[in-house]
Design a protein around this motif. Structure first.
Motif, PDB file in Angstrom:
ATOM      1  N   ILE A  91       0.833  -1.208   0.000  1.00 56.37           N
ATOM      2  CA  ILE A  91       0.000   0.000   0.000  1.00 56.37           C
ATOM      3  C   ILE A  91       0.864   1.253   0.000  1.00 56.37           C
ATOM      4  O   ILE A  91       0.523   2.247  -0.662  1.00 56.37           O
ATOM      5  N   SER A  92       1.974   1.227   0.707  1.00 55.02           N
ATOM      6  CA  SER A  92       2.837   2.419   0.730  1.00 55.02           C
ATOM      7  C   SER A  92       3.384   2.739  -0.656  1.00 55.02           C
ATOM      8  O   SER A  92       3.675   3.897  -0.956  1.00 55.02           O
ATOM      9  N   GLU A  93       3.516   1.726  -1.511  1.00 52.91           N
ATOM     10  CA  GLU A  93       3.953   1.959  -2.890  1.00 52.91           C
ATOM     11  C   GLU A  93       2.838   2.571  -3.743  1.00 52.91           C
ATOM     12  O   GLU A  93       3.111   3.250  -4.736  1.00 52.91           O
ATOM     13  N   ILE A  94       1.596   2.341  -3.383  1.00 53.09           N
ATOM     14  CA  ILE A  94       0.450   2.842  -4.139  1.00 53.09           C
ATOM     15  C   ILE A  94       0.055   4.259  -3.694  1.00 53.09           C
ATOM     16  O   ILE A  94      -0.573   4.993  -4.460  1.00 53.09           O
ATOM     17  N   LEU A  95       0.432   4.659  -2.496  1.00 51.96           N
ATOM     18  CA  LEU A  95      -0.001   5.951  -1.959  1.00 51.96           C
ATOM     19  C   LEU A  95       0.365   7.151  -2.825  1.00 51.96           C
ATOM     20  O   LEU A  95      -0.442   8.089  -2.924  1.00 51.96           O
ATOM     21  N   PRO A  96       1.506   7.192  -3.492  1.00 49.81           N
ATOM     22  CA  PRO A  96       1.777   8.341  -4.368  1.00 49.81           C
ATOM     23  C   PRO A  96       0.745   8.483  -5.501  1.00 49.81           C
ATOM     24  O   PRO A  96       0.413   9.596  -5.904  1.00 49.81           O
ATOM     25  N   VAL A  97       0.210   7.368  -5.968  1.00 48.81           N
ATOM     26  CA  VAL A  97      -0.831   7.418  -7.002  1.00 48.81           C
ATOM     27  C   VAL A  97      -2.090   8.063  -6.416  1.00 48.81           C
ATOM     28  O   VAL A  97      -2.731   8.912  -7.054  1.00 48.81           O
ATOM     29  N   LEU A  98      -2.428   7.704  -5.183  1.00 48.93           N
ATOM     30  CA  LEU A  98      -3.583   8.300  -4.511  1.00 48.93           C
ATOM     31  C   LEU A  98      -3.381   9.801  -4.323  1.00 48.93           C
ATOM     32  O   LEU A  98      -4.311  10.590  -4.529  1.00 48.93           O
ATOM     33  N   ASP A  99      -2.166  10.190  -3.949  1.00 45.87           N
ATOM     34  CA  ASP A  99      -1.863  11.627  -3.792  1.00 45.87           C
ATOM     35  C   ASP A  99      -2.075  12.364  -5.116  1.00 45.87           C
ATOM     36  O   ASP A  99      -2.633  13.470  -5.144  1.00 45.87           O
ATOM     37  N   ASN A 100      -1.643  11.763  -6.206  1.00 50.20           N
ATOM     38  CA  ASN A 100      -1.816  12.394  -7.517  1.00 50.20           C
ATOM     39  C   ASN A 100      -3.292  12.503  -7.902  1.00 50.20           C
ATOM     40  O   ASN A 100      -3.705  13.476  -8.527  1.00 50.20           O
ATOM     41  N   PHE A 101      -4.093  11.518  -7.539  1.00 53.28           N
ATOM     42  CA  PHE A 101      -5.533  11.604  -7.785  1.00 53.28           C
ATOM     43  C   PHE A 101      -6.122  12.785  -7.011  1.00 53.28           C
ATOM     44  O   PHE A 101      -6.961  13.526  -7.536  1.00 53.28           O
ATOM     45  N   GLU A 102      -5.693  12.966  -5.762  1.00 56.94           N
ATOM     46  CA  GLU A 102      -6.194  14.106  -4.979  1.00 56.94           C
ATOM     47  C   GLU A 102      -5.816  15.426  -5.630  1.00 56.94           C
ATOM     48  O   GLU A 102      -6.625  16.352  -5.694  1.00 56.94           O
ATOM     49  N   ARG A 103      -4.604  15.518  -6.103  1.00 56.94           N
ATOM     50  CA  ARG A 103      -4.172  16.745  -6.785  1.00 56.94           C
ATOM     51  C   ARG A 103      -4.981  16.970  -8.064  1.00 56.94           C
ATOM     52  O   ARG A 103      -5.334  18.095  -8.405  1.00 56.94           O
ATOM     53  N   ALA A 104      -5.266  15.904  -8.783  1.00 58.71           N
ATOM     54  CA  ALA A 104      -6.069  16.015 -10.003  1.00 58.71           C
ATOM     55  C   ALA A 104      -7.474  16.516  -9.679  1.00 58.71           C
ATOM     56  O   ALA A 104      -8.056  17.297 -10.442  1.00 58.71           O
TER      57      ALA A 104
END
Length: 190
Positions: A91-104
């Motif tokens: 999950i810690s490897e996937i979290l940057p993708v989630l952060d980018n979704f929030e920014r989007a």
């Protein structure tokens, strides 16, 4: 003087004899006790022998069962910890993708269909993480807790209390009570 030496010699001889007699008596008593114990063992009935053997086997069985139960519990605990560690690592490897979704989501766009599509994907992603037991750490407005957040900046703000989180730069996440990423925050009035 010779008489005195003879008396001392007799006294030493008498003491030696008394000590030898006491030792012989103790040895005889020990031998008698050992013989009595041996006779008791010989006099045990076959039922008593079988009962004693059964008790010994039962004790061995109970000890073995206790050892197995402890091993089983320890193994289950280790498997659970390993599973949570692996899940947290993935999950810690996937979290940057989630952060980018929030920014989007925060980016302004004129295409409402595009924006609603990104919102649906973000919601679906969040739901999937929630099913995996991932909890979001957003301490904005709460007292600063170094166990869940890292303070990256400090500010003075009269509207906020002492040592309160004023802003969260990056949300933190935890799985099963274990923090996999600490929140990055700004602390007011430290």
């Amino acid at each position: 003087m010779d008489n005195e030496k003879e008396k001392e010699t007799l006294t030493e001889e008498e003491l030696t004899e008394e000590a030898a007699e006491e030792t012989a008596e103790e040895t005889a008593e020990e031998e008698a006790q050992e013989e009595a114990e041996a006779q008791e063992e010989v006099q045990e009935s076959p039922e008593e022998k079988l009962q004693k053997e059964l008790d010994e086997q039962k004790d061995k069985y109970l000890r073995l069962m206790a050892e197995y139960d402890n091993f089983r519990k320890r193994s289950a605990k280790e498997r659970l910890e390993l599973s949570e560690t692996a899940k947290g690592s993935a999950i810690s490897e996937i979290l940057p993708v989630l952060d980018n979704f929030e920014r989007a989501l925060q980016t302004e766009t004129e295409d409402e269909a595009y924006k609603s599509g990104v919102e649906m994907i973000f919601k679906q992603f969040g739901d999937a993480l929630a099913k995996l037991g991932v909890e979001v750490i957003d301490p904005t407005g709460q007292e600063f807790d170094p166990n869940i957040a890292n303070a990256v900046n400090q500010i003075e703000d009269e509207n906020l209390g002492e040592n309160v989180v004023a802003q969260t730069f990056q949300k933190g996440y935890k799985v099963g009570g274990k923090v996999i990423r600490y929140a990055m925050v700004v602390v007011a009035n430290p």
